[in-house]
Design a protein around this motif. Structure first.
Motif, mmCIF file in Angstrom:
data_model
loop_
_atom_site.group_PDB
_atom_site.id
_atom_site.type_symbol
_atom_site.label_atom_id
_atom_site.label_comp_id
_atom_site.label_asym_id
_atom_site.label_seq_id
_atom_site.Cartn_x
_atom_site.Cartn_y
_atom_site.Cartn_z
ATOM 1 N N THR A 131 56.763 36.464 2.977
ATOM 2 C CA THR A 131 55.942 37.048 1.920
ATOM 3 C C THR A 131 55.565 35.956 0.918
ATOM 4 N N PHE A 132 56.553 35.133 0.598
ATOM 5 C CA PHE A 132 56.318 34.052 -0.355
ATOM 6 C C PHE A 132 55.278 33.067 0.178
ATOM 7 N N ILE A 133 55.424 32.673 1.451
ATOM 8 C CA ILE A 133 54.459 31.745 2.046
ATOM 9 C C ILE A 133 53.063 32.360 2.051
ATOM 10 N N GLY A 134 53.010 33.663 2.382
ATOM 11 C CA GLY A 134 51.735 34.373 2.385
ATOM 12 C C GLY A 134 51.088 34.333 1.012
ATOM 13 N N PHE A 135 51.895 34.593 -0.006
ATOM 14 C CA PHE A 135 51.425 34.590 -1.383
ATOM 15 C C PHE A 135 50.891 33.214 -1.758
ATOM 16 N N LEU A 136 51.647 32.192 -1.356
ATOM 17 C CA LEU A 136 51.267 30.817 -1.648
ATOM 18 C C LEU A 136 49.931 30.474 -0.992
ATOM 19 N N VAL A 145 49.745 31.252 9.302
ATOM 20 C CA VAL A 145 50.692 31.975 8.444
ATOM 21 C C VAL A 145 50.805 33.426 8.894
ATOM 22 N N GLN A 146 49.653 33.990 9.234
ATOM 23 C CA GLN A 146 49.680 35.399 9.645
ATOM 24 C C GLN A 146 50.458 35.605 10.935
ATOM 25 N N LEU A 147 50.200 34.719 11.890
ATOM 26 C CA LEU A 147 50.915 34.857 13.156
ATOM 27 C C LEU A 147 52.415 34.738 12.950
ATOM 28 N N MET A 148 52.795 33.767 12.129
ATOM 29 C CA MET A 148 54.201 33.545 11.878
ATOM 30 C C MET A 148 54.826 34.794 11.234
ATOM 31 N N SER A 149 54.103 35.323 10.263
ATOM 32 C CA SER A 149 54.637 36.498 9.562
ATOM 33 C C SER A 149 54.780 37.675 10.504
ATOM 34 N N ILE A 150 53.754 37.874 11.322
ATOM 35 C CA ILE A 150 53.817 39.014 12.247
ATOM 36 C C ILE A 150 54.997 38.844 13.192
ATOM 37 N N GLY A 151 55.177 37.603 13.641
ATOM 38 C CA GLY A 151 56.294 37.329 14.548
ATOM 39 C C GLY A 151 57.623 37.662 13.927
ATOM 40 N N LEU A 152 57.786 37.255 12.690
ATOM 41 C CA LEU A 152 59.068 37.468 12.026
ATOM 42 C C LEU A 152 59.312 38.952 11.747
ATOM 43 N N SER A 169 70.492 39.511 6.794
ATOM 44 C CA SER A 169 69.736 39.119 5.626
ATOM 45 C C SER A 169 68.251 39.365 5.825
ATOM 46 N N ILE A 170 67.580 39.782 4.758
ATOM 47 C CA ILE A 170 66.136 39.935 4.863
ATOM 48 C C ILE A 170 65.449 38.779 4.158
ATOM 49 N N THR A 171 66.217 37.745 3.795
ATOM 50 C CA THR A 171 65.620 36.577 3.145
ATOM 51 C C THR A 171 64.468 35.966 3.969
ATOM 52 N N PRO A 172 64.587 35.842 5.309
ATOM 53 C CA PRO A 172 63.460 35.286 6.063
ATOM 54 C C PRO A 172 62.157 36.060 5.851
ATOM 55 N N ILE A 173 62.272 37.388 5.775
ATOM 56 C CA ILE A 173 61.056 38.186 5.544
ATOM 57 C C ILE A 173 60.497 37.902 4.152
ATOM 58 N N ARG A 174 61.382 37.767 3.171
ATOM 59 C CA ARG A 174 60.953 37.438 1.806
ATOM 60 C C ARG A 174 60.230 36.100 1.804
#
Ligand code: UDP
Ligand code: MG
Length: 332
Positions: free
Chosen positions: A240-245, A283-290, A232-237
């Motif tokens: 993106t959602f958290i980033g947007f928020l 948020v950025q670190l988390m996103s990069i990690g994922l 699933s790519i839901t975690p990546i979505r």
């Protein structure tokens, strides 16, 4: 009726403690099935030694010399439960009408194997063993497993709840399965994707016969995480959602800061500045990690490394020999 060849695939990693008992119990089951004319007498129990460091392979080899049901495949190094399983399934598929997979500790009820075979004769290609209740599990394992199934379902991954790797698959289902070449193997997620006519058989799961569980918490978590990110790519979505928020929040915070600036309270920026720096940074670190996690998966997939390597294969040699002998009989 033509008798069908059954192969029971049993992955074994350092299972010398349970092996004698397992062999004896499974042989009895095989014997009964043969006597009831449900399977061919040449059906096999295929033990896959997943690079054990104890005497497991020695036990398999010795047993195969005297027990006609027992045969084995030895992997050259420890490749993990799922890979050992696929190694066994791929080895078995060529010479079997149906294959059942079961763990070496026989926590799954071997007495439903007969029902599996009957369902196969009824025309089902896949029969899932499903646990009726989970009361032999610890509270922790039960709740985490439950959460796992829920998360998987939310993410649109089709899993059979309370089904582990105890199932029957027909030969054509196995051929379909071997076309899934992915490296990050999560059989429970892949098998339902194959399709074909399938059904479930209920059973109760028992305690481990002997030896230790090879799935400590760390392995269990990584198994769950692998299961999710492989399908699933839901975690990546979500990222993106958290980033947007967080962008929305920082716009709001920015307007507030600007307002404060324009109307003279210039000293008040520090707190909000610090908060937003840390927030956005996090948020950025988390996103990069994922994202890195997925790139890691791609990295592993593109290498197309073999999932396992077979060191010795008693099963295929024996079967090939048998077929050769049979063909001679026909000629005579
Ligand atoms: N296993 C394996 N390779 C591994 C770990 C486990 O082949 O690296 C086998 C093990 O021998 C057993 C099955 O996978 O037959 C399931 O392991 P276990 O019973 O320890 O897991 P649990 O039932 O605790 O989830
Ligand atoms: Mg077990």
């Amino acid at each position: 009726m033509k008798l069908s060849y059954l192969t029971i695939v049993v992955p074994c990693y350092n299972e010398e403690d349970v092996f004698p008992d397992t062999v004896q119990k499974l042989s009895t089951i095989m014997n009964n099935l043969v006597l009831e004319n449900l399977i061919h007498p040449q059906s096999k129990i295929l033990f896959v030694d997943d690079g054990s460091s104890d005497s497991t392979w020695h036990l398999i080899e010795t047993e195969s010399k005297t027990n006609n049901y027992v045969t084995g495949v030895k992997l050259s190094h420890n490749s993990g439960h799922q890979n050992a399983l696929i190694a066994g399934l791929e080895t078995a598929k060529e010479y079997s009408d149906c294959v059942i997979s079961i763990d070496a500790d026989l926590q799954d009820d071997i007495h439903v194997i007969k029902q599996f075979v009957e369902k196969f004769h009824d025309g089902y290609d896949i029969v899932y063993g499903v646990r009726q209740k989970r009361d032999t599990d610890t509270f922790f394992k039960r709740t985490t497993a439950h959460m796992f199934y829920q998360i998987m379902r939310k993410m649109g991954i089709d899993l059979i709840p309370d089904h582990a790797d105890f199932r029957l698959m027909s030969q054509r289902a196995l051929y379909a399965l071997s076309r899934y070449k992915e490296d990050n193997l999560f059989l429970r997620g892949i098998v339902p994707m194959i399709g074909f006519k399938s059904t479930c058989v209920l059973y109760d799961r028992k305690e481990r016969l002997a030896g230790k569980s090879k799935y400590p918490l760390k392995k269990m978590l990584s198994f769950a995480f692998d299961g999710i990110t492989s399908f699933s790519i839901t975690p990546i979505r979500l990222v993106t959602f958290i980033g947007f928020l967080s962008v929305l929040i920082s716009i709001a915070a920015g307007s507030y800061a600007l307002y404060q600036e324009l109307f003279g309270h210039t000293e008040s920026g520090w707190t909000s500045l610090m908060i937003s720096i840390w927030f956005i940074g996090g948020v950025q670190l988390m996103s990069i990690g994922l994202i890195g996690e997925y790139i890691g998966k791609i990295f592993k997939e593109v290498k197309r490394r073999p999932r396992y390597t077979i060191e010795s294969d008693l099963f295929s040699t024996e079967k090939a020999k048998q077929i050769f002998i049979d063909s001679r009989k026909v000629i005579k």
